[in-house]
Write an enzyme that holds these catalytic residues in place. Structure first.
Site, short mmCIF file in Angstrom:
data_model
loop_
_atom_site.label_atom_id
_atom_site.label_comp_id
_atom_site.label_asym_id
_atom_site.label_seq_id
_atom_site.Cartn_x
_atom_site.Cartn_y
_atom_site.Cartn_z
N ASP A 6 5.48 43.55 26.57
CA ASP A 6 4.05 43.27 26.41
C ASP A 6 3.83 44.25 25.17
O ASP A 6 4.52 45.47 25.22
CB ASP A 6 3.15 43.65 27.52
CG ASP A 6 1.71 43.45 27.31
OD1 ASP A 6 1.29 42.39 26.92
OD2 ASP A 6 1.00 44.43 27.34
N SER A 7 2.86 44.41 24.53
CA SER A 7 2.26 45.23 23.57
C SER A 7 1.82 46.65 24.20
O SER A 7 1.80 47.64 23.54
CB SER A 7 1.13 44.71 22.64
OG SER A 7 0.19 44.34 23.35
N CYS A 69 2.98 39.06 26.91
CA CYS A 69 1.68 39.28 25.90
C CYS A 69 1.33 37.91 25.26
O CYS A 69 2.08 37.25 24.76
CB CYS A 69 2.06 40.40 24.74
SG CYS A 69 0.92 40.68 23.49
N GLU A 152 -9.61 49.44 29.67
CA GLU A 152 -8.84 50.72 29.31
C GLU A 152 -9.50 51.78 29.55
O GLU A 152 -8.96 52.85 30.11
CB GLU A 152 -8.21 50.64 27.92
CG GLU A 152 -7.15 49.49 27.65
CD GLU A 152 -6.20 49.92 26.30
OE1 GLU A 152 -6.18 50.66 25.73
OE2 GLU A 152 -4.97 48.92 26.51
N HIS A 184 -5.22 41.75 29.97
CA HIS A 184 -6.06 42.90 30.42
C HIS A 184 -7.32 42.14 31.24
O HIS A 184 -7.63 42.74 32.09
CB HIS A 184 -6.70 43.46 29.25
CG HIS A 184 -6.14 44.42 28.60
ND1 HIS A 184 -5.07 44.40 27.88
CD2 HIS A 184 -6.30 45.89 28.44
CE1 HIS A 184 -4.43 45.53 27.41
NE2 HIS A 184 -5.25 46.48 27.94
#
Lengths: 282, 282
Positions: A6-7, A69, A152, A184
């Site tokens: 994933d990024s 991702c 985040e 996310h």
């Protein structure tokens, strides 16, 4: 060992589901956190980064790589399959977009909304994949650039999160199914739930499909001991701290894979420089 | 022609002040919007991008380059000055951090708060520059990753903006002066105003200092006709549309400078590809 890429941290929500579905497999997760987010980048940059990540995972012994991702799956999956998993290769690369499209088509009564990064929306890949399965399904996409930073920051349970979700759902209009097109967003599930649309997180369905795929292709990954290991291109301490919220558990040691001169360089370089950095001429 | 460089649109809030202060100068603005945001990137990547941007502006005839981006000024300004503006060079590179530090020290009664990107905070450059001017000033920094996306969404006047500013100011604590350490934040001035701290946007002071600097160093930029021109590395249409909110006026034509193979490539390539992109082997 199965590789997940994933990024950044988001794919840990996918790792969690894969671990639940395949408790005896060894899993290695690489998060390109030092170069995240990928969203605003040129597609060729994303292809470069994705090649480096797949090579890193293959170099660690993974024969099966799952691109967790959405952004990378939407723009680069076909390239990665073409380059690393062509005829004669003993490597396979799977993505999150086809499971995502399948789970949305299963759930919908005719109108799917997709919230995702701007890059995922611009790729139109979810629209394409859903229409391959059922051309009669209407798809409305919307970039939701505030949602990943809200997650985040750890602000999922705030009024800010509720209001941002309100705005994005209002802008999507009357969809009956909401596809979470970014890893996310499952952390915002409490905000999305009960708003009308059926909420679809592709990760549990991806994990189910992976179990079936491994039954058909056992040669790509033998059962192991259920070991989890992690590497990232950013600050490993920050990765472990933020990542535990996405994984729903504490992370063990995270190995640093530094980016130097635009390439991932396994090793353990000096700590990140602070303040002004002056390099010599070249 | 004076060159202004930013990672994206934010520096247009600086351009606006420079144009007001120097109405007879020709100004060229380069926004690296195709590679923005820089915040999460490795410092060496930022140095690479900044070199390319300065070379692009020098190639367009700029002898004076103003780095309008806080992140770039905080980590790369000394490198850029060392590389392009050393002894014997007819180029000068100025940044936004020293004017920012000076205006904060002028305004404060002893405790400055800095809101900025995570990268700017991690550099400690604002702390260093403020302490060079007055070591007795207390500086509290905080990364505010939601604020730039809120501005880019055009949500400055929403409850979301108000609540996010609330949270960041609460977390900063009892500062008497708030330094806006990102060029996006002046668009949130209505949210920051009246909360207690004196709010400092470095841009007007930077413009004042630039006028004085040009009086002392007239050879670096002759007066022109007040022409404004623009280039960017992302979608020029999107740049013009979003940029007009930062500039406070419509933008004329924006020239595309594409990134190919990690380098800025002036020219006019095909439109950005849509969907899966498969490249040949190499």
């Amino acid at each position: 060992v199965i590789g997940l890429y994933d990024s950044g941290f988001g794919g840990l929500t996918v790792l969690r589901r894969v671990r639940d579905a395949l408790p005896d497999r060894d899993l290695h997760y690489f998060g390109d956190s030092g170069r995240a987010p990928y969203g605003g980048r040129d597609v060729h940059t994303i292809l470069d980064f994705a090649e480096q990540a797949v090579e890193h995972l293959v170099g660690r012994g993974c024969r099966l790589v799952v691109v967790a991702c959405n952004t990378v799956s939407c723009v680069a999956l076909r390239h990665l399959q073409h380059r690393y998993a062509g005829p004669g290769s003993d490597v396979r690369v799977l993505g999150v977009t086809i499971p995502g499209a399948e789970s949305a088509v299963r759930a919908t009564r005719g109108h799917v909304g997709v919230l995702a990064t701007a890059r995922t929306v611009a790729s139109h890949t979810y629209v394409t994949e859903i229409h391959k399965l059922d051309p009669s399904v209407r798809v409305t996409q919307l970039a939701a650039p505030l949602l990943a930073p809200i997650v985040e920051e750890g602000w999922e349970d705030t009024e800010i999160a509720r209001l941002a979700v309100d705005r994005y759902l209002d802008a999507l209009g009357p969809v009956d199914t909401l596809l979470l097109g970014c890893t996310h967003y499952p952390l915002l599930m409490d905000q999305f739930a009960g708003r009308g649309p059926t909420v679809v997180d592709p990760a549990p369905y991806l994990a189910e499909r992976l179990v079936e795929w491994l039954e058909r292709h056992p040669q790509f990954d033998p059962p192991g001991t259920g070991a989890l290991s992690f590497s990232c291109s950013g600050d490993p301490e920050r990765f472990a701290r933020l990542g535990s919220r996405f994984l729903g558990a504490a992370l063990p040691e995270v190995h640093l894979v530094a980016e130097v001169g635009g390439r991932l360089l396994p090793g353990d370089p000096d700590a990140a420089p602070v303040g002004q950095v002056v390099r010599g001429g070249r």
